[in-house]
Write a protein that holds these residues in place. Structure first.
Motif, PDB file in Angstrom:
ATOM      1  N   ALA A 105       0.849  -1.180   0.000  1.00 46.52           N
ATOM      2  CA  ALA A 105       0.000   0.000   0.000  1.00 46.52           C
ATOM      3  C   ALA A 105       0.891   1.238   0.000  1.00 46.52           C
ATOM      4  CB  ALA A 105      -0.904   0.010   1.230  1.00 46.52           C
ATOM      5  N   ALA A 106       0.328   2.362  -0.401  1.00 49.97           N
ATOM      6  CA  ALA A 106       1.118   3.577  -0.580  1.00 49.97           C
ATOM      7  C   ALA A 106       0.833   4.609   0.497  1.00 49.97           C
ATOM      8  CB  ALA A 106       0.839   4.191  -1.949  1.00 49.97           C
ATOM      9  N   VAL A 107       1.853   5.401   0.777  1.00 46.83           N
ATOM     10  CA  VAL A 107       1.694   6.655   1.497  1.00 46.83           C
ATOM     11  C   VAL A 107       1.831   7.761   0.447  1.00 46.83           C
ATOM     12  CG1 VAL A 107       2.539   8.181   3.309  1.00 46.83           C
ATOM     13  CG2 VAL A 107       2.751   5.701   3.574  1.00 46.83           C
ATOM     14  N   ILE A 108       0.782   8.545   0.258  1.00 50.55           N
ATOM     15  CA  ILE A 108       0.830   9.630  -0.720  1.00 50.55           C
ATOM     16  C   ILE A 108       1.552  10.802  -0.067  1.00 50.55           C
ATOM     17  CG2 ILE A 108      -0.503  11.079  -2.286  1.00 50.55           C
ATOM     18  CD1 ILE A 108      -0.723   8.019  -2.756  1.00 50.55           C
ATOM     19  N   ARG A 109       2.797  11.009  -0.473  1.00 55.02           N
ATOM     20  CA  ARG A 109       3.652  12.006   0.161  1.00 55.02           C
ATOM     21  C   ARG A 109       3.257  13.422  -0.257  1.00 55.02           C
ATOM     22  NH1 ARG A 109       9.122  11.830  -1.258  1.00 55.02           N
ATOM     23  NH2 ARG A 109       9.735  12.381   0.872  1.00 55.02           N
ATOM     24  N   ALA A 110       3.559  14.382   0.601  1.00 59.61           N
ATOM     25  CA  ALA A 110       3.350  15.781   0.247  1.00 59.61           C
ATOM     26  C   ALA A 110       4.254  16.129  -0.940  1.00 59.61           C
ATOM     27  CB  ALA A 110       3.667  16.685   1.431  1.00 59.61           C
ATOM     28  N   SER A 111       3.738  16.920  -1.856  1.00 63.14           N
ATOM     29  CA  SER A 111       4.433  17.229  -3.110  1.00 63.14           C
ATOM     30  C   SER A 111       4.865  18.683  -3.154  1.00 63.14           C
ATOM     31  CB  SER A 111       3.512  16.926  -4.294  1.00 63.14           C
ATOM     32  OG  SER A 111       4.038  17.472  -5.488  1.00 63.14           O
ATOM     33  N   HIS A 112       6.168  18.905  -3.285  1.00 65.02           N
ATOM     34  CA  HIS A 112       6.669  20.275  -3.454  1.00 65.02           C
ATOM     35  C   HIS A 112       6.223  20.850  -4.792  1.00 65.02           C
ATOM     36  CE1 HIS A 112       9.348  18.750  -0.266  1.00 65.02           C
ATOM     37  NE2 HIS A 112       9.339  20.010   0.147  1.00 65.02           N
ATOM     38  N   ALA A 113       6.079  20.003  -5.777  1.00 66.28           N
ATOM     39  CA  ALA A 113       5.583  20.475  -7.076  1.00 66.28           C
ATOM     40  C   ALA A 113       4.155  20.970  -6.953  1.00 66.28           C
ATOM     41  CB  ALA A 113       5.672  19.357  -8.116  1.00 66.28           C
ATOM     42  N   LEU A 114       3.343  20.266  -6.160  1.00 68.58           N
ATOM     43  CA  LEU A 114       1.933  20.636  -6.028  1.00 68.58           C
ATOM     44  C   LEU A 114       1.774  21.945  -5.274  1.00 68.58           C
ATOM     45  CD1 LEU A 114      -1.045  20.045  -6.421  1.00 68.58           C
ATOM     46  CD2 LEU A 114      -0.955  18.517  -4.431  1.00 68.58           C
ATOM     47  N   VAL A 115       2.556  22.161  -4.222  1.00 73.01           N
ATOM     48  CA  VAL A 115       2.411  23.409  -3.473  1.00 73.01           C
ATOM     49  C   VAL A 115       2.795  24.611  -4.331  1.00 73.01           C
ATOM     50  CG1 VAL A 115       4.707  23.608  -2.398  1.00 73.01           C
ATOM     51  CG2 VAL A 115       2.694  24.384  -1.157  1.00 73.01           C
ATOM     52  N   GLY A 116       3.628  24.365  -5.348  1.00 76.38           N
ATOM     53  CA  GLY A 116       3.979  25.451  -6.261  1.00 76.38           C
ATOM     54  C   GLY A 116       2.959  25.669  -7.352  1.00 76.38           C
ATOM     55  N   ALA A 117       2.270  24.599  -7.750  1.00 72.70           N
ATOM     56  CA  ALA A 117       1.362  24.689  -8.892  1.00 72.70           C
ATOM     57  C   ALA A 117      -0.080  24.988  -8.492  1.00 72.70           C
ATOM     58  CB  ALA A 117       1.402  23.378  -9.686  1.00 72.70           C
ATOM     59  N   ALA A 118      -0.500  24.535  -7.327  1.00 72.76           N
ATOM     60  CA  ALA A 118      -1.909  24.689  -6.930  1.00 72.76           C
ATOM     61  C   ALA A 118      -2.228  26.142  -6.611  1.00 72.76           C
ATOM     62  CB  ALA A 118      -2.203  23.810  -5.723  1.00 72.76           C
ATOM     63  N   LYS A 119      -3.366  26.585  -7.043  1.00 67.31           N
ATOM     64  CA  LYS A 119      -3.821  27.960  -6.789  1.00 67.31           C
ATOM     65  C   LYS A 119      -4.924  28.012  -5.740  1.00 67.31           C
ATOM     66  CE  LYS A 119      -1.063  29.279 -10.075  1.00 67.31           C
ATOM     67  NZ  LYS A 119       0.266  29.834  -9.680  1.00 67.31           N
ATOM     68  N   THR A 120      -5.703  26.947  -5.628  1.00 67.10           N
ATOM     69  CA  THR A 120      -6.834  26.930  -4.709  1.00 67.10           C
ATOM     70  C   THR A 120      -6.907  25.574  -4.020  1.00 67.10           C
ATOM     71  OG1 THR A 120      -8.414  26.025  -6.301  1.00 67.10           O
ATOM     72  CG2 THR A 120      -8.106  28.433  -6.304  1.00 67.10           C
ATOM     73  N   GLU A 121      -7.750  25.499  -2.996  1.00 75.85           N
ATOM     74  CA  GLU A 121      -7.957  24.221  -2.321  1.00 75.85           C
ATOM     75  C   GLU A 121      -8.564  23.194  -3.265  1.00 75.85           C
ATOM     76  OE1 GLU A 121     -12.154  24.548  -0.013  1.00 75.85           O
ATOM     77  OE2 GLU A 121     -10.574  25.822   0.817  1.00 75.85           O
ATOM     78  N   ASP A 122      -9.342  23.640  -4.235  1.00 78.82           N
ATOM     79  CA  ASP A 122      -9.949  22.710  -5.188  1.00 78.82           C
ATOM     80  C   ASP A 122      -8.892  22.022  -6.043  1.00 78.82           C
ATOM     81  OD1 ASP A 122     -12.548  23.109  -4.326  1.00 78.82           O
ATOM     82  OD2 ASP A 122     -12.903  24.762  -5.720  1.00 78.82           O
ATOM     83  N   ASP A 123      -7.770  22.707  -6.290  1.00 78.55           N
ATOM     84  CA  ASP A 123      -6.682  22.074  -7.030  1.00 78.55           C
ATOM     85  C   ASP A 123      -6.136  20.879  -6.256  1.00 78.55           C
ATOM     86  OD1 ASP A 123      -6.875  23.900  -9.105  1.00 78.55           O
ATOM     87  OD2 ASP A 123      -5.278  25.194  -8.348  1.00 78.55           O
ATOM     88  N   TYR A 124      -5.964  21.037  -4.950  1.00 75.16           N
ATOM     89  CA  TYR A 124      -5.505  19.918  -4.119  1.00 75.16           C
ATOM     90  C   TYR A 124      -6.526  18.786  -4.118  1.00 75.16           C
ATOM     91  CZ  TYR A 124      -1.746  22.832  -2.240  1.00 75.16           C
ATOM     92  OH  TYR A 124      -0.622  23.611  -2.110  1.00 75.16           O
ATOM     93  N   LEU A 125      -7.787  19.130  -3.943  1.00 76.12           N
ATOM     94  CA  LEU A 125      -8.834  18.114  -3.902  1.00 76.12           C
ATOM     95  C   LEU A 125      -8.902  17.341  -5.204  1.00 76.12           C
ATOM     96  CD1 LEU A 125     -11.568  20.207  -2.063  1.00 76.12           C
ATOM     97  CD2 LEU A 125     -10.341  18.227  -1.136  1.00 76.12           C
ATOM     98  N   SER A 126      -8.725  18.035  -6.309  1.00 75.54           N
ATOM     99  CA  SER A 126      -8.765  17.389  -7.615  1.00 75.54           C
ATOM    100  C   SER A 126      -7.594  16.423  -7.788  1.00 75.54           C
ATOM    101  CB  SER A 126      -8.736  18.452  -8.710  1.00 75.54           C
ATOM    102  OG  SER A 126      -8.594  17.870  -9.984  1.00 75.54           O
TER     103      SER A 126
END
Length: 381
Positions: A145-166
Motif C-alpha cells: 500500500a502507498a503513502v501519498i507524500r506531500a508534493s513540493h511540485a503541487l504546493v507550487g502549482a496549486a492555486k486553490t484548495e480545489d486544485d488539491y482536492l482534484s
C-alpha cells in the motif's frame, strides 16, 4: 562530556536493557517506523548527484526493526529522499528491497509515492497527477500500500484548495489498496507553507477532512505531522469512520497512541527508528491490555525523542543515523546527504546521554569508543 555553557562532566554508561524481541506485528495498533538509509561512506560521491547507499546495511536495519514487531514506512522523509538525497531511481530500489524484506519477515509495510521524479520547473496539475500515478503504480506493483507524500511540485502549482482536492481525488482513485495521505506541516518542512490551499492550519484541516470524506473508500488513514497534540485530537474526531490517524507527533505520541477511550492514533513515526526496542515493549503491554504499562514505558522515551526532534525538527534525521552508528547498526556516522554536521556537538552529546539512560546501546563499550572519537574530532579530548 561537554556541558552546555562550557566545561565537561563525566558520564558513566548504563548496562544495556534486554528488551524482548517481538517478531510478530502488534494487534492493538498499526506500528510503522519511517526508517533511515545507511550511506555507503567509502564510495566516491559528489554533492548534487545520486548518493551511494549501503543496501546491505540498510536492509539489515529494517530486519532489526522487524524483530521487534515494528513495521516500516519505506521511502519516507527519514530516508533523506529529495533534493540532495535519494533520487527516484534509488527510492525505487529502496522500496523494492524494503517491501520484499518486510514480506519475508511477515512485517507490516507501506511505501511512499510522491512526485520527486519531476524535472520540469513549472509542472501542470495534470503532470503532477501523472507523476504521482507513476510512483503509485510502482509501489503497488511491489505488493505494498502507498503513502501519498506531500508534493513540493503541487504546493507550487496549486492555486486553490480545489486544485488539491482534484489532484488527490485523481490519485486515490487509482489506489488498489487503501492508502495513507501524509499531511506534513511546516515544522518539518517550511517550504510546504500553504499546502491544501491555506496557511491557516484550521482552514487547511477543513480541506483535508473534505478530501477524506470524498475518498474514504480509498483511504486507510492520514499521517498527521503537525506536532500539535490537541489539533490531532480534534482532527481525529472530524474524520469519517474507518479513516485512521497515524500520528507523526514525535513529542507527544504516548497519549495520542493510547487514546481517549473513543479515538486513538496509530503510529507512523521517525522516532520509532531509534527507539524500536523500548517501543516494542510498550506496544506488547498495550496488546496485553496493560495501558498503564504502555504509558510508563513509552513516556520514558519522550525526553530522548524531544531532544532528537527539537527545532528545526527536520534535522532529527541526524539523530537517527547517530544513534544507529553508536548502537553498531552501521560502521560510520555519515548521512546520505552529508548533513551530519547539522546538529551541534552539544546536541549530540545530550542525545547520547538520553539514549544511554534508556539502555538502548547494545554494546556500551562500543558506544563509548565511538562517542570519544566524535568528541575528539570536535576538540574535546
Amino acid at each position: 562530556m561537554p556541558v552546555s555553557g562550557g566545561g565537561t562532566k563525566r558520564h558513566v554508561l548504563h548496562e544495556p536493557v534486554d528488551y524482548p524481541r517481538h517478531p510478530a506485528p502488534f494487534t492493538s495498533r498499526t506500528v510503522l517506523a519511517a526508517a533511515h538509509v545507511v550511506a555507503d561512506a567509502r564510495a566516491d560521491y559528489q554533492p548534487g548527484h545520486a548518493p551511494p547507499v549501503d543496501w546491505e546495511a540498510t536492509i539489515a536495519f529494517r530486519k532489526h526493526l522487524f524483530s521487534y514487531g515494528i513495521g516500516i514506512a519505506e521511502g519516507m522523509d527519514t530516508t533523506e529522499r529529495g533534493p540532495g538525497g535519494l533520487q527516484w531511481p534509488q527510492a525505487k530500489e529502496l522500496i523494492r528491497l524494503g517491501v520484499a524484506a518486510a514480506r519475508e519477515a511477515g512485517a507490516a509495510c507501506v511505501a511512499g509515492a510522491g512526485t520527486d521524479q519531476l524535472t520540469s520547473v513549472n509542472p501542470s496539475l495534470a503532470e503532477i497527477v501523472e507523476a504521482y500515478l507513476e510512483q503509485l503504480e510502482f509501489v503497488q506493483a511491489q505488493g505494498s500500500a502507498a503513502v501519498i507524500r506531500a508534493s513540493h511540485a503541487l504546493v507550487g502549482a496549486a492555486k486553490t484548495e480545489d486544485d488539491y482536492l482534484s489532484v488527490y481525488r485523481d490519485v486515490l482513485a487509482k489506489a488498489d489498496k487503501p492508502a495513507i495521505v501524509h499531511w506534513l506541516g511546516t515544522g518539518f518542512d517550511p517550504t510546504l507553507a500553504g499546502y491544501w490551499g491555506h496557511t491557516d492550519v484550521r482552514a487547511a484541516m477543513d480541506v483535508v477532512v473534505r478530501m477524506a470524506q470524498e475518498n474514504a473508500e480509498h483511504l486507510d488513514g492520514i499521517k498527521f505531522s503537525l506536532l500539535d497534540e490537541e489539533l490531532e485530537k480534534e482532527f481525529r474526531r472530524r474524520l469519517p469512520a474507518g479513516v485512521k490517524v497515524f500520528t507523526g507527533d514525535d513529542y507527544g505520541y504516548t497519549g495520542l497512541l493510547l487514546g481517549d477511550g473513543e479515538h486513538h492514533s496509530h503510529g507512523l513515526l521517525g522516532v520509532l527508528d531509534p527507539i524500536a526496542p523500548i517501543a516494542s515493549a510498550g506496544f506488547a503491554a498495550l496488546d496485553a491490555g496493560d495501558e498503564a504499562g504502555f504509558a510508563e514505558t513509552m513516556n520514558r522515551s519522550i525526553p530522548m525523542a524531544v531532544k532528537m526532534f527539537e527545532p528545526p525538527a527536520d534535522r532529527y534525521k541526524v539523530g537517527t543515523v547517530f544513534v544507529a552508528w553508536l548502537s553498531g547498526h552501521q560502521d560510520h556516522f555519515r548521512m546520505v546527504t552529508g548533513r551530519e554536521g547539522m546538529r551541534s556537538l552539544q546536541h549530540l552529546s545530550d542525545l547520547f546521554v538520553l539514549t544511554d539512560e534508556l539502555g538502548l546501546f547494545p554494546d556500551p563499550e562500543l558506544a563509548a569508543h565511538r562517542m570519544r572519537l566524535l568528541l575528539a574530532a570536535g576538540g574535546i579530548e
